[in-house]
Design a protein around this motif. Sequence first.
Motif, short mmCIF file in Angstrom:
data_model
loop_
_atom_site.label_atom_id
_atom_site.label_comp_id
_atom_site.label_asym_id
_atom_site.label_seq_id
_atom_site.Cartn_x
_atom_site.Cartn_y
_atom_site.Cartn_z
N THR A 117 0.83 -1.20 0.00
CA THR A 117 0.00 0.00 0.00
C THR A 117 0.87 1.25 0.00
O THR A 117 0.61 2.21 -0.74
CB THR A 117 -0.92 0.01 1.24
N ARG A 118 1.90 1.24 0.82
CA ARG A 118 2.78 2.41 0.91
C ARG A 118 3.46 2.72 -0.42
O ARG A 118 3.52 3.87 -0.85
CB ARG A 118 3.85 2.19 1.99
N VAL A 119 3.95 1.68 -1.07
CA VAL A 119 4.65 1.89 -2.35
C VAL A 119 3.70 2.43 -3.41
O VAL A 119 4.05 3.35 -4.16
CB VAL A 119 5.30 0.58 -2.82
N LYS A 120 2.50 1.89 -3.45
CA LYS A 120 1.53 2.36 -4.44
C LYS A 120 1.16 3.82 -4.17
O LYS A 120 1.05 4.63 -5.09
CB LYS A 120 0.28 1.49 -4.42
N ALA A 121 0.99 4.16 -2.89
CA ALA A 121 0.66 5.54 -2.53
C ALA A 121 1.81 6.49 -2.85
O ALA A 121 1.59 7.63 -3.29
CB ALA A 121 0.29 5.62 -1.05
N ARG A 160 13.31 7.52 -4.14
CA ARG A 160 12.92 8.20 -5.39
C ARG A 160 11.87 9.27 -5.13
O ARG A 160 11.96 10.39 -5.65
CB ARG A 160 12.39 7.17 -6.38
N THR A 161 10.87 8.94 -4.32
CA THR A 161 9.79 9.89 -4.05
C THR A 161 10.31 11.09 -3.25
O THR A 161 9.93 12.24 -3.52
CB THR A 161 8.65 9.21 -3.28
N LEU A 162 11.18 10.84 -2.27
CA LEU A 162 11.73 11.95 -1.49
C LEU A 162 12.55 12.88 -2.37
O LEU A 162 12.47 14.11 -2.25
CB LEU A 162 12.59 11.43 -0.34
N LYS A 163 13.32 12.31 -3.27
CA LYS A 163 14.11 13.15 -4.18
C LYS A 163 13.19 13.99 -5.07
O LYS A 163 13.50 15.14 -5.39
CB LYS A 163 15.02 12.27 -5.04
N ARG A 164 12.06 13.41 -5.44
CA ARG A 164 11.09 14.17 -6.25
C ARG A 164 10.50 15.32 -5.43
O ARG A 164 10.32 16.44 -5.92
CB ARG A 164 9.98 13.25 -6.74
N ALA A 215 1.72 7.36 -6.47
CA ALA A 215 0.62 8.28 -6.76
C ALA A 215 0.96 9.70 -6.32
O ALA A 215 0.73 10.66 -7.06
CB ALA A 215 -0.65 7.79 -6.06
N VAL A 216 1.53 9.82 -5.12
CA VAL A 216 1.92 11.14 -4.62
C VAL A 216 2.97 11.77 -5.54
O VAL A 216 2.90 12.96 -5.87
CB VAL A 216 2.48 11.02 -3.19
N GLU A 217 3.90 10.97 -5.97
CA GLU A 217 4.97 11.47 -6.85
C GLU A 217 4.39 12.03 -8.14
O GLU A 217 4.80 13.11 -8.60
CB GLU A 217 5.92 10.30 -7.15
N ARG A 218 3.44 11.33 -8.72
CA ARG A 218 2.84 11.80 -9.98
C ARG A 218 1.99 13.05 -9.76
O ARG A 218 2.00 13.98 -10.58
CB ARG A 218 2.01 10.68 -10.60
N VAL A 219 1.26 13.09 -8.66
CA VAL A 219 0.41 14.25 -8.38
C VAL A 219 1.27 15.49 -8.15
O VAL A 219 0.99 16.57 -8.68
CB VAL A 219 -0.49 13.99 -7.15
N ILE A 220 2.33 15.33 -7.37
CA ILE A 220 3.20 16.47 -7.09
C ILE A 220 3.89 16.94 -8.36
O ILE A 220 4.11 18.13 -8.57
CB ILE A 220 4.23 16.10 -6.01
N GLY A 221 4.22 15.99 -9.22
CA GLY A 221 4.87 16.36 -10.48
C GLY A 221 4.00 17.23 -11.35
O GLY A 221 4.49 18.08 -12.11
N SER A 222 2.69 17.07 -11.25
CA SER A 222 1.77 17.85 -12.09
C SER A 222 1.35 19.16 -11.41
O SER A 222 1.01 20.13 -12.08
CB SER A 222 0.53 17.02 -12.43
N ASP A 223 1.38 19.17 -10.07
CA ASP A 223 0.93 20.38 -9.35
C ASP A 223 1.33 20.28 -7.88
O ASP A 223 0.93 19.36 -7.19
CB ASP A 223 -0.59 20.51 -9.46
N SER A 224 2.13 21.22 -7.42
CA SER A 224 2.55 21.20 -6.02
C SER A 224 1.91 22.34 -5.22
O SER A 224 2.25 22.55 -4.06
CB SER A 224 4.07 21.32 -5.91
#
Length: 231
Positions: free
Chosen positions: A146-150, A194-198, A153-162
Amino acid sequence: QKRDDLIAIFRSGKSYNLRAEVVIQLRKDAGNSKSLAVLNKALKDENFNVRRAVIDNVDTIPQPLLAGCEGLLNDSSYVTIENTLKKLVKQYPQNRKRYFATVANTVGLFKNVRISLLELKCTGAINRKDIEELSDYTSHSYEFMTRVKAMGAVERVIGSDSSFMNNKISEKLIRNMVDAILNPNGRLANPAVRTLKRLMDKPELKAMAQTYYKVTEWKDWQKDILKKILE
């Protein structure tokens, strides 16, 4: 001739693998009434692999298949529901609210449907409540799938709009990522890096992450891991 042979194989009721293969081979022939009839029948097949073969392989959902594909939002397979939701929202965005309402109470396996729903809802129209729930799923309160999937998702959402990132959400995500990075399970730790770096691509989030690292007391082995990312 090939079309007729494939349809005959499908109608013979042989193994679901054969029926799924027929769907794959007829996927670009939906303009033909015979092939269309088979694809519509496949959407109601007793085997989920055959039903999923339609939604996964038909590049563009034509209007005659739309009702049958929409029915897959109530499928017994959570993967099929997730894949269907994504494809329908992408190809028929004018119906997104109805699709969201259909799966609103579906959680799924490792929360796959719920997480995909939240990601889709946050894409283009951020809702603080939705992104906070999505962020919660990256915490140690949930198992690693669950954590990895979330995280993805967070990474993609932040990439489009922070623009939705307030301090509460940001701090929660940073703490959750650091917690995951320190986990001995590499299948959890690596995606978290990867997500933290993003997240740290945003200067304000990078500063917040570095401050958290500096003011927190760490064990030596934790410092060895984190300093490569945060210093």
